[in-house]
Design an enzyme around this catalytic site. Structure first.
Site, PDB file in Angstrom:
ATOM      1  N   ALA A  40       0.797  -1.224   0.000  1.00  0.00           N
ATOM      2  CA  ALA A  40       0.000   0.000   0.000  1.00  0.00           C
ATOM      3  C   ALA A  40       0.835   1.282   0.000  1.00  0.00           C
ATOM      4  O   ALA A  40       0.689   2.126  -0.904  1.00  0.00           O
ATOM      5  CB  ALA A  40      -0.982  -0.039   1.169  1.00  0.00           C
ATOM      6  N   ASP A  46      -4.303  -2.652   3.912  1.00  0.00           N
ATOM      7  CA  ASP A  46      -4.529  -1.864   2.706  1.00  0.00           C
ATOM      8  C   ASP A  46      -5.607  -0.811   2.899  1.00  0.00           C
ATOM      9  O   ASP A  46      -5.619   0.205   2.194  1.00  0.00           O
ATOM     10  CB  ASP A  46      -4.890  -2.804   1.551  1.00  0.00           C
ATOM     11  CG  ASP A  46      -3.713  -3.701   1.227  1.00  0.00           C
ATOM     12  OD1 ASP A  46      -3.567  -4.750   1.880  1.00  0.00           O
ATOM     13  OD2 ASP A  46      -2.910  -3.324   0.337  1.00  0.00           O
ATOM     14  N   ASN A  65      -6.757  -6.636   4.165  1.00  0.00           N
ATOM     15  CA  ASN A  65      -5.350  -6.972   3.962  1.00  0.00           C
ATOM     16  C   ASN A  65      -5.306  -8.171   3.025  1.00  0.00           C
ATOM     17  O   ASN A  65      -6.336  -8.697   2.588  1.00  0.00           O
ATOM     18  CB  ASN A  65      -4.658  -7.273   5.297  1.00  0.00           C
ATOM     19  CG  ASN A  65      -3.138  -7.289   5.161  1.00  0.00           C
ATOM     20  OD1 ASN A  65      -2.540  -6.360   4.622  1.00  0.00           O
ATOM     21  ND2 ASN A  65      -2.513  -8.365   5.615  1.00  0.00           N
TER      22      ASN A  65
HETATM   23  C1  LIG Z   1       2.661  -2.287   4.022  1.00  0.00           C
HETATM   24  S1  LIG Z   1       2.053  -3.221   2.689  1.00  0.00           S
HETATM   25  C2  LIG Z   1       0.377  -3.383   3.082  1.00  0.00           C
HETATM   26  C3  LIG Z   1      -0.302  -4.525   2.343  1.00  0.00           C
HETATM   27  O1  LIG Z   1      -0.166  -4.438   0.899  1.00  0.00           O
HETATM   28  C4  LIG Z   1      -0.039  -5.777   0.377  1.00  0.00           C
HETATM   29  O2  LIG Z   1      -0.876  -6.026  -0.725  1.00  0.00           O
HETATM   30  P1  LIG Z   1      -0.198  -6.192  -2.205  1.00  0.00           P
HETATM   31  O3  LIG Z   1       1.009  -7.050  -2.047  1.00  0.00           O
HETATM   32  O4  LIG Z   1      -1.280  -6.841  -3.056  1.00  0.00           O
HETATM   33  O5  LIG Z   1       0.112  -4.780  -2.655  1.00  0.00           O
HETATM   34  C5  LIG Z   1      -0.429  -6.670   1.520  1.00  0.00           C
HETATM   35  O6  LIG Z   1      -1.832  -6.749   1.660  1.00  0.00           O
HETATM   36  C6  LIG Z   1       0.223  -5.900   2.657  1.00  0.00           C
HETATM   37  O7  LIG Z   1      -0.136  -6.370   3.903  1.00  0.00           O
END
Ligand SMILES: CSC[C@H]1O[C@H](OP(=O)(O)O)[C@H](O)[C@@H]1O
Length: 353
Positions: free
Chosen positions: A55, A246, A256
């Site tokens: 995020a 997220d 999340n």
């Molecule tokens: C600090 S990252 C937060 C969050 O983002 C990730 O999603 P993605 O890999 O699909 O961008 C994941 O849900 C993390 O926990």
């Protein structure tokens, strides 16, 4: 002594200010490849393909994306510049729907653009101001995540077994990570945590990214399949669960990576504290509950073949691939922000600040 977080940056502006430089996270852990992106289309594609993900990192990349769109624009008038800015902002906002940091960063860039536009000191002044605002967003994320790490560390003890899901580490943010921030700060203070990283099917951010990050950082990490979270908790290996997020709804429901809600249910069953680590920019007070959070759905290939040399499922089998799920606020012990540690029913205090 230098840590991994001091030497790796997954998103940054090139030294000449001409491009966004990203670490292509789809090639980890096998290859560490940096890519220079100059056009909004390239930034959009990198976000959609998860070359840049997490995020906060998505928000930082989009902030630089709209700056670069204006910088490389052939616009000759302020109205043309405004058209370019707004068009690139709307385009980048269409890349992924769930992480609120994307929209928070783009809205902040728009607010700065309007200030610069109204001061009408010329196109170069607008470009310079947008560059500085994007850099400020990146620096603030560093400071915010460090504060999250410090608060989270007050909830942990040296030698704790910590389970985490997906990747909320340095490469998902400007530097410290969110869920992994206390791990890195704890390493500096000799806390010697034993981290258990869920592989996090289907995108394997835990296996490909968290296990890689923590191994590179010389942190004790054990990679487990998602279906092993219960046994490691039952065997007393886990004293706390730390995850990123997220989007946090006003009531504390949290979106999340898919599988997080299952981990929260297991933690509740075993009496293990479950902490969500979230910059306050991830809290969406316009979302009353998690039911209102848009959950991104992704391609079948991520389930059936993407990470396998041979398909691991029947060709054209029907699939369902929600990229996130929502953890009910009743399963969350506390939400750790840069402004302190809050219970779900205390989040309104942050709105009033
Ligand atoms: C600090 S990252 C937060 C969050 O983002 C990730 O999603 P993605 O890999 O699909 O961008 C994941 O849900 C993390 O926990």
């Amino acid at each position: 002594m230098k840590q991994l977080i001091d030497v790796i940056q997954s998103v940054r502006l090139s030294d000449d200010g001409e491009a966004l430089v990203i670490l292509d996270q789809t090639l980890l852990p096998g290859q560490k490849v940096y890519e220079e992106l100059r056009k909004p289309e390239n930034v959009w594609d990198a976000i959609v393909q998860l070359k840049v993900r997490g995020a906060p990192a998505i928000g930082i990349a989009a902030a630089y994306g709209v700056y670069l769109a204006v910088k490389h624009s052939p616009a000759n008038t302020m109205d043309e510049v405004r058209h370019t800015f707004l068009k690139s902002k709307a385009y980048l906002a269409s890349s992924r729907p769930t992480a609120v940091n994307l929209f928070w960063a783009l809205n902040r860039m728009e607010a700065r653009f309007e200030q610069l536009f109204n001061h009408s000191n010329g196109i170069e002044a607008v470009i310079a101001g947008l560059r500085e605002e994007a850099k400020a967003i990146q620096l603030e994320d560093e400071q915010v995540c460090e504060a999250i790490g410090e608060y989270a560390l007050t909830l942990l003890e040296p030698g704790f077994g910590i389970l985490t899901h997906c990747n909320a580490g340095t490469i998902a943010t400007a530097k410290y990570g969110t869920a992994l921030a206390p791990i890195y700060l704890g390493q500096q203070k000799g806390y010697n945590f034993n981290v258990f990283a869920d592989e996090t099917r289907p995108l394997l951010q835990g296996a490909r990214l968290t296990a890689w990050e923590l191994s590179e950082a010389n942190v004790d990490v054990t990679l487990i399949c998602d279906n092993m979270a219960s046994i490691v908790m039952s065997e007393g290996k886990i004293q706390a669960v730390l995850v990123g997020c997220d989007r946090v709804a006003a009531n504390g429901d949290t979106a999340n990576k898919i599988g997080t809600s299952g981990v929260a249910i297991l933690a509740k069953h075993y009496g293990i504290p479950f902490y969500v680590c979230a910059p306050t920019s991830t809290i969406d007070f316009e979302c009353q509950t998690g039911q209102e959070i848009v959950i991104e759905e992704r391609s079948a290939e991520e389930i059936t073949s993407k990470w396998y040399t041979e398909p691991m499922a029947p060709k054209n089998v029907k699939t369902y691939n929600p990229a996130f799920d929502v953890t009910d606020h009743s399963l969350i012990t506390a939400i750790v922000t840069e402004k302190g540690i809050f219970k779900a029913d205390q989040l309104h205090e942050l709105r009033e600040q």
